[in-house]
Motif scaffolding. Structure first.
Motif, PDB file in Angstrom:
ATOM      1  N   VAL A 132    -148.245  36.441  -7.298  1.00 49.02           N
ATOM      2  CA  VAL A 132    -149.152  37.332  -6.581  1.00 49.02           C
ATOM      3  C   VAL A 132    -149.580  36.572  -5.337  1.00 49.02           C
ATOM      4  N   ARG A 133    -149.288  37.169  -4.184  1.00 52.61           N
ATOM      5  CA  ARG A 133    -149.568  36.502  -2.910  1.00 52.61           C
ATOM      6  C   ARG A 133    -150.256  37.461  -1.959  1.00 52.61           C
ATOM      7  N   THR A 134    -151.040  36.896  -1.060  1.00 53.60           N
ATOM      8  CA  THR A 134    -151.638  37.671   0.023  1.00 53.60           C
ATOM      9  C   THR A 134    -150.960  37.244   1.312  1.00 53.60           C
ATOM     10  N   LEU A 135    -150.382  38.210   2.003  1.00 54.67           N
ATOM     11  CA  LEU A 135    -149.669  37.935   3.246  1.00 54.67           C
ATOM     12  C   LEU A 135    -150.655  37.772   4.404  1.00 54.67           C
ATOM     13  N   LYS A 136    -150.255  37.015   5.393  1.00 61.59           N
ATOM     14  CA  LYS A 136    -151.060  36.880   6.604  1.00 61.59           C
ATOM     15  C   LYS A 136    -151.063  38.217   7.331  1.00 61.59           C
ATOM     16  N   PRO A 137    -152.124  38.498   8.095  1.00 60.80           N
ATOM     17  CA  PRO A 137    -152.191  39.771   8.826  1.00 60.80           C
ATOM     18  C   PRO A 137    -150.959  39.974   9.709  1.00 60.80           C
ATOM     19  N   GLY A 138    -150.444  41.197   9.694  1.00 62.20           N
ATOM     20  CA  GLY A 138    -149.313  41.567  10.536  1.00 62.20           C
ATOM     21  C   GLY A 138    -147.949  41.276   9.957  1.00 62.20           C
ATOM     22  N   VAL A 139    -147.870  40.632   8.806  1.00 59.10           N
ATOM     23  CA  VAL A 139    -146.578  40.319   8.198  1.00 59.10           C
ATOM     24  C   VAL A 139    -146.029  41.572   7.516  1.00 59.10           C
ATOM     25  N   ARG A 140    -144.768  41.869   7.778  1.00 56.85           N
ATOM     26  CA  ARG A 140    -144.102  43.020   7.161  1.00 56.85           C
ATOM     27  C   ARG A 140    -143.449  42.598   5.849  1.00 56.85           C
ATOM     28  N   TYR A 141    -143.247  43.545   4.943  1.00 58.77           N
ATOM     29  CA  TYR A 141    -142.641  43.256   3.645  1.00 58.77           C
ATOM     30  C   TYR A 141    -141.220  42.715   3.814  1.00 58.77           C
ATOM     31  N   GLU A 142    -140.502  43.232   4.804  1.00 58.14           N
ATOM     32  CA  GLU A 142    -139.142  42.759   5.062  1.00 58.14           C
ATOM     33  C   GLU A 142    -139.137  41.274   5.429  1.00 58.14           C
ATOM     34  N   GLN A 143    -140.122  40.844   6.200  1.00 59.11           N
ATOM     35  CA  GLN A 143    -140.238  39.427   6.553  1.00 59.11           C
ATOM     36  C   GLN A 143    -140.464  38.595   5.292  1.00 59.11           C
ATOM     37  N   PHE A 144    -141.287  39.118   4.413  1.00 62.30           N
ATOM     38  CA  PHE A 144    -141.588  38.415   3.172  1.00 62.30           C
ATOM     39  C   PHE A 144    -140.330  38.237   2.337  1.00 62.30           C
ATOM     40  N   VAL A 145    -139.572  39.305   2.129  1.00 61.51           N
ATOM     41  CA  VAL A 145    -138.348  39.228   1.333  1.00 61.51           C
ATOM     42  C   VAL A 145    -137.345  38.294   2.012  1.00 61.51           C
ATOM     43  N   ASP A 146    -137.200  38.394   3.325  1.00 60.65           N
ATOM     44  CA  ASP A 146    -136.273  37.530   4.059  1.00 60.65           C
ATOM     45  C   ASP A 146    -136.641  36.053   3.942  1.00 60.65           C
ATOM     46  N   ASP A 182    -155.189  46.790  -1.357  1.00 65.76           N
ATOM     47  CA  ASP A 182    -155.072  45.783  -0.297  1.00 65.76           C
ATOM     48  C   ASP A 182    -153.593  45.612  -0.002  1.00 65.76           C
ATOM     49  N   ASP A 183    -153.091  46.276   1.050  1.00 68.73           N
ATOM     50  CA  ASP A 183    -151.650  46.271   1.298  1.00 68.73           C
ATOM     51  C   ASP A 183    -151.099  44.927   1.757  1.00 68.73           C
ATOM     52  N   ARG A 184    -151.952  43.944   1.961  1.00 69.30           N
ATOM     53  CA  ARG A 184    -151.469  42.588   2.264  1.00 69.30           C
ATOM     54  C   ARG A 184    -151.151  41.813   0.992  1.00 69.30           C
ATOM     55  N   GLN A 185    -151.670  42.272  -0.157  1.00 70.78           N
ATOM     56  CA  GLN A 185    -151.410  41.570  -1.418  1.00 70.78           C
ATOM     57  C   GLN A 185    -150.162  42.150  -2.075  1.00 70.78           C
ATOM     58  N   VAL A 186    -149.211  41.259  -2.401  1.00 72.50           N
ATOM     59  CA  VAL A 186    -147.956  41.689  -3.017  1.00 72.50           C
ATOM     60  C   VAL A 186    -147.751  40.939  -4.323  1.00 72.50           C
ATOM     61  N   ILE A 187    -147.124  41.636  -5.266  1.00 75.61           N
ATOM     62  CA  ILE A 187    -146.724  41.002  -6.519  1.00 75.61           C
ATOM     63  C   ILE A 187    -145.201  41.030  -6.543  1.00 75.61           C
ATOM     64  N   THR A 188    -144.621  39.889  -6.837  1.00 72.58           N
ATOM     65  CA  THR A 188    -143.178  39.757  -6.928  1.00 72.58           C
ATOM     66  C   THR A 188    -142.838  39.414  -8.369  1.00 72.58           C
ATOM     67  N   ILE A 189    -141.935  40.185  -8.960  1.00 74.29           N
ATOM     68  CA  ILE A 189    -141.504  39.932 -10.333  1.00 74.29           C
ATOM     69  C   ILE A 189    -139.992  39.807 -10.320  1.00 74.29           C
ATOM     70  N   LEU A 190    -139.500  38.678 -10.801  1.00 74.99           N
ATOM     71  CA  LEU A 190    -138.074  38.453 -10.964  1.00 74.99           C
ATOM     72  C   LEU A 190    -137.790  38.466 -12.456  1.00 74.99           C
ATOM     73  N   GLU A 191    -136.930  39.368 -12.897  1.00 76.62           N
ATOM     74  CA  GLU A 191    -136.534  39.433 -14.297  1.00 76.62           C
ATOM     75  C   GLU A 191    -135.201  38.714 -14.439  1.00 76.62           C
ATOM     76  N   LEU A 192    -135.183  37.718 -15.296  1.00 79.40           N
ATOM     77  CA  LEU A 192    -134.030  36.839 -15.444  1.00 79.40           C
ATOM     78  C   LEU A 192    -133.536  36.891 -16.879  1.00 79.40           C
ATOM     79  N   ASP A 193    -132.334  37.407 -17.067  1.00 81.09           N
ATOM     80  CA  ASP A 193    -131.768  37.499 -18.409  1.00 81.09           C
ATOM     81  C   ASP A 193    -131.040  36.192 -18.713  1.00 81.09           C
TER      82      ASP A 193
END
Length: 99
Positions: free
Chosen positions: A7-21, A44-55
Motif C-alpha cells: 500500500v503506497r501513496t503516490l506523490k502529487p501528479g503521478v499517474r498510475y501508468e508511471q507507477f506501473v512502469d 484518496d486517489d493517490r493511495q494505491v494497493i498492489t497485489i501480486l499473486e504468485l503460484d
C-alpha cells in the motif's frame, strides 16, 4: 499461493501508468510469473494497493524475486512514491466460500 501486498501513496501528479512502469520488468516476452492488481483508494486517489499473486512456494519466490521487478525498481519508485504504508509477503491459508 503467495501474495505480495503493498500500500503506497503516490506523490502529487503521478499517474498510475508511471507507477506501473517504475517496477514492471521490461523484457517479459509476453509472460509474467504473477497475477497483478493495482487499485486506487476511492477516498484518496493517490493511495494505491498492489497485489501480486504468485503460484509458487516461498523457496521459489526467493529464487525468482529479482525477476519480478526492474533491477532499479526501488530507486524508480522512490522518485514517485511519497510513502509506503504496508509491504509484505503473505502465504495463503484459506481460499473458498464460507456459508
Amino acid at each position: 499461493m503467495l501474495r505480495a501486498v503493498f500500500v503506497r501513496t503516490l506523490k502529487p501528479g503521478v499517474r498510475y501508468e508511471q507507477f506501473v512502469d517504475a517496477w514492471m520488468p521490461q523484457d517479459l516476452d509476453g509472460e509474467y510469473s504473477a497475477r497483478i492488481s493495482v487499485s486506487r483508494n476511492v477516498a484518496d486517489d493517490r493511495q494505491v494497493i498492489t497485489i501480486l499473486e504468485l503460484d509458487m512456494s516461498m523457496t521459489e519466490f526467493e529464487a525468482r524475486r529479482a525477476t519480478l521487478t526492474r533491477p532499479d525498481a526501488l530507486e524508480r519508485l522512490g522518485e514517485i512514491v511519497a510513502t509506503t504504508e504496508l509491504a509484505g509477503t503473505y502465504e495463503e491459508v484459506f481460499n473458498g466460500k464460507t456459508v
